[in-house]
Design an enzyme around this catalytic site. Sequence first.
Site, PDB file in Angstrom:
ATOM      1  N   GLY A  12       9.899  -1.030  -4.826  1.00 22.40           N
ATOM      2  CA  GLY A  12      11.190  -1.453  -5.348  1.00 22.40           C
ATOM      3  C   GLY A  12      12.180  -1.962  -4.323  1.00 22.40           C
ATOM      4  CG  ASN A  14      11.698  -8.048  -3.709  1.00 21.73           C
ATOM      5  OD1 ASN A  14      12.298  -8.986  -3.235  1.00 21.73           O
ATOM      6  ND2 ASN A  14      10.487  -7.719  -3.320  1.00 21.73           N
ATOM      7  CG  LEU A  91       1.562  -5.402  -8.608  1.00 25.93           C
ATOM      8  CD1 LEU A  91       0.848  -4.394  -7.727  1.00 25.93           C
ATOM      9  CD2 LEU A  91       1.517  -6.798  -7.997  1.00 25.93           C
ATOM     10  CG  ASN A 108       6.784 -13.250  -9.887  1.00 23.50           C
ATOM     11  OD1 ASN A 108       6.910 -12.031  -9.809  1.00 23.50           O
ATOM     12  ND2 ASN A 108       5.822 -13.898  -9.251  1.00 23.50           N
ATOM     13  CG  HIS A 110       3.872 -15.494  -4.821  1.00 28.84           C
ATOM     14  ND1 HIS A 110       2.908 -14.614  -5.284  1.00 28.84           N
ATOM     15  CD2 HIS A 110       3.283 -16.246  -3.864  1.00 28.84           C
ATOM     16  CE1 HIS A 110       1.779 -14.829  -4.620  1.00 28.84           C
ATOM     17  NE2 HIS A 110       1.964 -15.809  -3.756  1.00 28.84           N
ATOM     18  CG  ASP A 151       1.816 -16.486  -8.403  1.00 30.53           C
ATOM     19  OD1 ASP A 151       0.831 -16.080  -7.762  1.00 30.53           O
ATOM     20  OD2 ASP A 151       2.673 -15.736  -8.904  1.00 30.53           O
TER      21      ASP A 151
HETATM   22  C1  GRF Z   1       6.379  -7.494  -2.163  1.00 31.19           C
HETATM   23  O1  GRF Z   1       5.508  -7.994  -1.176  1.00 31.19           O
HETATM   24  C2  GRF Z   1       6.751  -8.599  -3.118  1.00 31.19           C
HETATM   25  O2  GRF Z   1       6.731  -9.868  -2.524  1.00 31.19           O
HETATM   26  C3  GRF Z   1       5.676  -8.556  -4.111  1.00 31.19           C
HETATM   27  O3  GRF Z   1       5.463  -7.158  -4.320  1.00 31.19           O
HETATM   28  C4  GRF Z   1       5.639  -6.499  -3.057  1.00 31.19           C
HETATM   29  C5  GRF Z   1       6.388  -5.186  -3.230  1.00 31.19           C
HETATM   30  O4  GRF Z   1       7.689  -5.458  -3.574  1.00 31.19           O
HETATM   31  N1  GRF Z   1       6.056  -9.266  -5.320  1.00 31.19           N
HETATM   32  P1  GRF Z   1       8.773  -4.260  -3.850  1.00 31.19           P
HETATM   33  O5  GRF Z   1       9.027  -3.550  -2.527  1.00 31.19           O
HETATM   34  O6  GRF Z   1       8.167  -3.308  -4.863  1.00 31.19           O
HETATM   35  O7  GRF Z   1       9.982  -4.972  -4.344  1.00 31.19           O
END
Ligand code: GRF
Length: 209
Positions: A12, A14, A91, A108, A110, A151
Site C-alpha cells: 500500500g 501507493n 493484482l 492503474n 504500472h 496495461d
Molecule cells: C508496486 O511496484 C506498484 O508499481 C505495483 O505494485 C507494487 C506494490 O505497490 N502496481 P504498493 O506498495 O502496494 O502500492
Amino acid sequence: MLKIIVCVSGGGTNLQAIIDGVEKGAIRNTRIAGVISNNAGAFALERARKAGIPAYCVSPKDYGNRQAFNDAFLEQVNSLAPDLIVLAGFLVILPEKMIQAYRERIINIHPSLIPSFCGTGFYGLKVHEAALARGVKVTGATVHYVDEGTDTGRIIAQKAVEVLESDTPVSLQRRVMEQAEWVILPMAIDRIAAEHTEDSVHKKREGCK
Ligand code: GRF
C-alpha cells in the site's frame, strides 16, 4: 468533489501516497470513500484504517468460484458509488462487467514506461527483473486508464527514472516507486479531480439556464 476508491493487494505505498496527497492538499477536491483489497493480510488495509478510511476485504478464498467473487467484488465497489476507481498495486483481473460499467473511470499504476515490460506476467519485481535483463538505461512508471486488455488502456502520465549499474530488482523497484509512482499517481488523481469539478460546475451553470 471527486469520490474515489482505491483497490490494493499488498504493502500500500501507493495508497499511502494518495492518503498523504489528500491530507497535504497535493490532491485537491478529492475524497477517499474506501479501500478494497482481495488480500486480508494486505498492510494497505492497515494504512487505510489508520487514516480513518473504510477498509474492506473481498477475498476469492471466500467464494466457491470466480464468478461469485467477481459479483461480490463488483457489488462492494458499487456500494461505494465511486466517481473514480484507482488500482494501486492491485493484482486481480477485473470483471468485464466492471470495466464496462466504469469505462474511463478506472486508472492503474504500472511500474514501467508502457509499452515496455507490461502485459500478462509483468507485475511487481518481475517488471524490474525484465528491465535489468534487457539492459535499459531508463525505466519509470505509467498511469493509464484500464480497459479490457492488460496495461493497454489510454496513457495518462509517465515519469522516467535512471537505471544504475549497481541496481538490483529491489533497488530499482524502490527508486521507481519513490521517484515515479508516488509522484504521478497523486498528480493524475488531482488532474482528474480538477476536470471532474469543472464538469460539475459547468453542469450546474447549464442547469440554471
Ligand atoms: C508496486 O511496484 C506498484 O508499481 C505495483 O505494485 C507494487 C506494490 O505497490 N502496481 P504498493 O506498495 O502496494 O502500492
